[in-house]
Design an enzyme around this catalytic site. Sequence first.
Site, PDB file in Angstrom:
ATOM      1  N   HIS A 102      -3.797  -2.004  10.651  1.00  0.00           N
ATOM      2  CA  HIS A 102      -2.427  -2.417  10.335  1.00  0.00           C
ATOM      3  C   HIS A 102      -1.653  -1.239   9.718  1.00  0.00           C
ATOM      4  CE1 HIS A 102       0.902  -4.779   8.796  1.00  0.00           C
ATOM      5  NE2 HIS A 102       0.445  -5.819   9.451  1.00  0.00           N
ATOM      6  N   GLY A 132      11.871   6.170  -8.246  1.00  0.00           N
ATOM      7  CA  GLY A 132      10.877   7.224  -8.083  1.00  0.00           C
ATOM      8  C   GLY A 132      11.527   8.592  -8.136  1.00  0.00           C
ATOM      9  N   ILE A 169       5.046  10.773  -3.949  1.00  0.00           N
ATOM     10  CA  ILE A 169       4.365   9.475  -3.888  1.00  0.00           C
ATOM     11  C   ILE A 169       3.264   9.449  -4.944  1.00  0.00           C
ATOM     12  CG2 ILE A 169       4.870   9.188  -1.430  1.00  0.00           C
ATOM     13  CD1 ILE A 169       1.846   9.783  -0.912  1.00  0.00           C
ATOM     14  N   HIS A 170       2.753   8.250  -5.204  1.00  0.00           N
ATOM     15  CA  HIS A 170       1.604   8.113  -6.102  1.00  0.00           C
ATOM     16  C   HIS A 170       0.392   8.685  -5.367  1.00  0.00           C
ATOM     17  CE1 HIS A 170      -1.659   6.230  -8.353  1.00  0.00           C
ATOM     18  NE2 HIS A 170      -0.798   5.887  -9.289  1.00  0.00           N
ATOM     19  N   PRO A 171      -0.405   9.549  -6.009  1.00  0.00           N
ATOM     20  CA  PRO A 171      -1.465  10.252  -5.277  1.00  0.00           C
ATOM     21  C   PRO A 171      -2.470   9.329  -4.581  1.00  0.00           C
ATOM     22  CG  PRO A 171      -1.691  10.552  -7.674  1.00  0.00           C
ATOM     23  CD  PRO A 171      -0.350   9.958  -7.433  1.00  0.00           C
ATOM     24  N   THR A 172      -2.824   8.222  -5.215  1.00  0.00           N
ATOM     25  CA  THR A 172      -3.810   7.337  -4.576  1.00  0.00           C
ATOM     26  C   THR A 172      -3.223   6.002  -4.116  1.00  0.00           C
ATOM     27  OG1 THR A 172      -4.435   6.478  -6.758  1.00  0.00           O
ATOM     28  CG2 THR A 172      -5.778   8.271  -5.869  1.00  0.00           C
ATOM     29  N   ALA A 173      -2.076   5.610  -4.685  1.00  0.00           N
ATOM     30  CA  ALA A 173      -1.508   4.298  -4.344  1.00  0.00           C
ATOM     31  C   ALA A 173      -0.317   4.409  -3.391  1.00  0.00           C
ATOM     32  CB  ALA A 173      -1.092   3.548  -5.603  1.00  0.00           C
ATOM     33  N   GLY A 174       0.131   5.632  -3.096  1.00  0.00           N
ATOM     34  CA  GLY A 174       1.196   5.817  -2.122  1.00  0.00           C
ATOM     35  C   GLY A 174       2.538   5.324  -2.607  1.00  0.00           C
TER      36      GLY A 174
END
Lengths: 301, 301
Positions: free
Chosen positions: B85, B166, B170-175
């Site tokens: 997805h 923002g 982006i957030h490094p692990t959560a995008g």
Amino acid sequence: MSNVKKVVQCVPNFSEGRDLDKVERIINPFRGKEGVKLLDYSTDFDHNRAVVTVVGEPEAVKHAVIEAMRIAIEEIDMTKHEGQHPRMGAIDVVPFIPIKNMTMEEAVELAKEVGKEAWEKYNLPIFLYEKAASNPERENLATVRKGQFEGMAEKVKAPEWAPDFGNGEIHPTAGITAVGARMPLVAFNVNLDSPTLEIANKIAKNVRHLSGGLRYCKGIGIELKERGIVQVSMNMTDYTKTALYRAFELIKIEARRYGVNVIGSEIIGLLPMEALIDTAVYYLGVEDFSMDQVLEYRMME
Amino acid sequence: MSNVKKVVQCVPNFSEGRDLDKVERIINPFRGKEGVKLLDYSTDFDHNRAVVTVVGEPEAVKHAVIEAMRIAIEEIDMTKHEGQHPRMGAIDVVPFIPIKNMTMEEAVELAKEVGKEAWEKYNLPIFLYEKAASNPERENLATVRKGQFEGMAEKVKAPEWAPDFGNGEIHPTAGITAVGARMPLVAFNVNLDSPTLEIANKIAKNVRHLSGGLRYCKGIGIELKERGIVQVSMNMTDYTKTALYRAFELIKIEARRYGVNVIGSEIIGLLPMEALIDTAVYYLGVEDFSMDQVLEYRMME
């Protein structure tokens, strides 16, 4: 969240449809009570009758109904009552309908408790009817009520019509009450593009249970004089077994015989959402549908 | 009883559909909370995604969603995520749907509050989409999500794709997460007695808004290989304006061109009772029907 709360519906019919102050006092016990929700009530001047719909927890609904019965006995004098609708008591009929997490047996039990308490507290005699009936002769309300208030004092003296709670007499001003348990009814009328009552009557006969039709369908022909059309007026007595669409499609088929068309329908009063959802699922041919997919909310006006 | 309590629905999609313990921890804030009801959740291994449906009071739902987002950020590492997805964040999308006593504007406001708080508390950048979008380019989720997680670090550097909350990263692990407000969707699929995908695609094109069809209908053709048939798979994006029966009847009409018949349909997941009640009222031709006549309960299994 757990969902085991039992829900019962009760549709008491009171023999007062003209003095709206009296009606307000009678239905007051259904307002603002924990566990009881007054869904709807309507009065009819010609019928001189109020029909009330409440739902809630069985114990809470029971107490509210008992209290409303007390007030109705005080407020209504049946020796002075007149109206077009057949009736035998100030509280004419009190049906309980199991809605959620509740069996028909539990609704019957509730009806018996209410009947017993009304007799013991108010000296109001009680017939148990429909699913609560003590014998098949008492299942049908029309049979039980035959003779109406005016004939009841005599009727209850016959051993076969001794009240289920009571002695050989009716309440002098409140008469007698039928308390029972049943499935929810749907009042569903189908309109025909014909002015001929006979056609509506013939179709009603073919569709209703009594004369060879669908098991949970009662019906008669009705004239809608202002519109110059006729109608098959039905009570669907168990929509979970005799679906609305089945009666509707059958009427269309029968109407062809007379060169008549179905031009619309009416649903009178309240009905469970399921009766219509089942119909939609039929017409759309939805495979593997579950009622658990339905969110019970409304956005439309 | 008064009925002015606002109700909102929220359908957050989390990028975890394989580790069910993680999913349980993420959805835990939706359980046992006053004013919040977890209606449904489903996970898909191939999609590697969890779709959660909650309803409740706006403030209570907001707090529960913010808390679930915190846990999802801890639990999900998008740099290691794979699945069929499309997705751009650990919390991929958070749509709010006004259900009762609530306007779309209020749902938009709620989406903005959640977006702002997620950015301020967790450094998670947010796109506002659909009815909450800050410009028309951001209304369509597919457009917003284009490039997916892997392309997002680059995408958000372009001024036209600066997050609504923002900075340029982006957030490094959560995008990054899309938060928005929309009408409830109904996933409605209509089956055809043909094995030819091209026919389903042609019909889908004629019925869907994009290529000349109904205003609130998206659709594509799908093959159901095991059954040897094809399907017009639709998202009804506003059933109050484009009714289910209208798409269904239109597909029947289009199918005639190809000598193909509609043999059934499917409704995937949850839908508001009104979408089906409206359909039943159409097929039965019920005159003067009001949603107030509907009792929201179920007896059928």
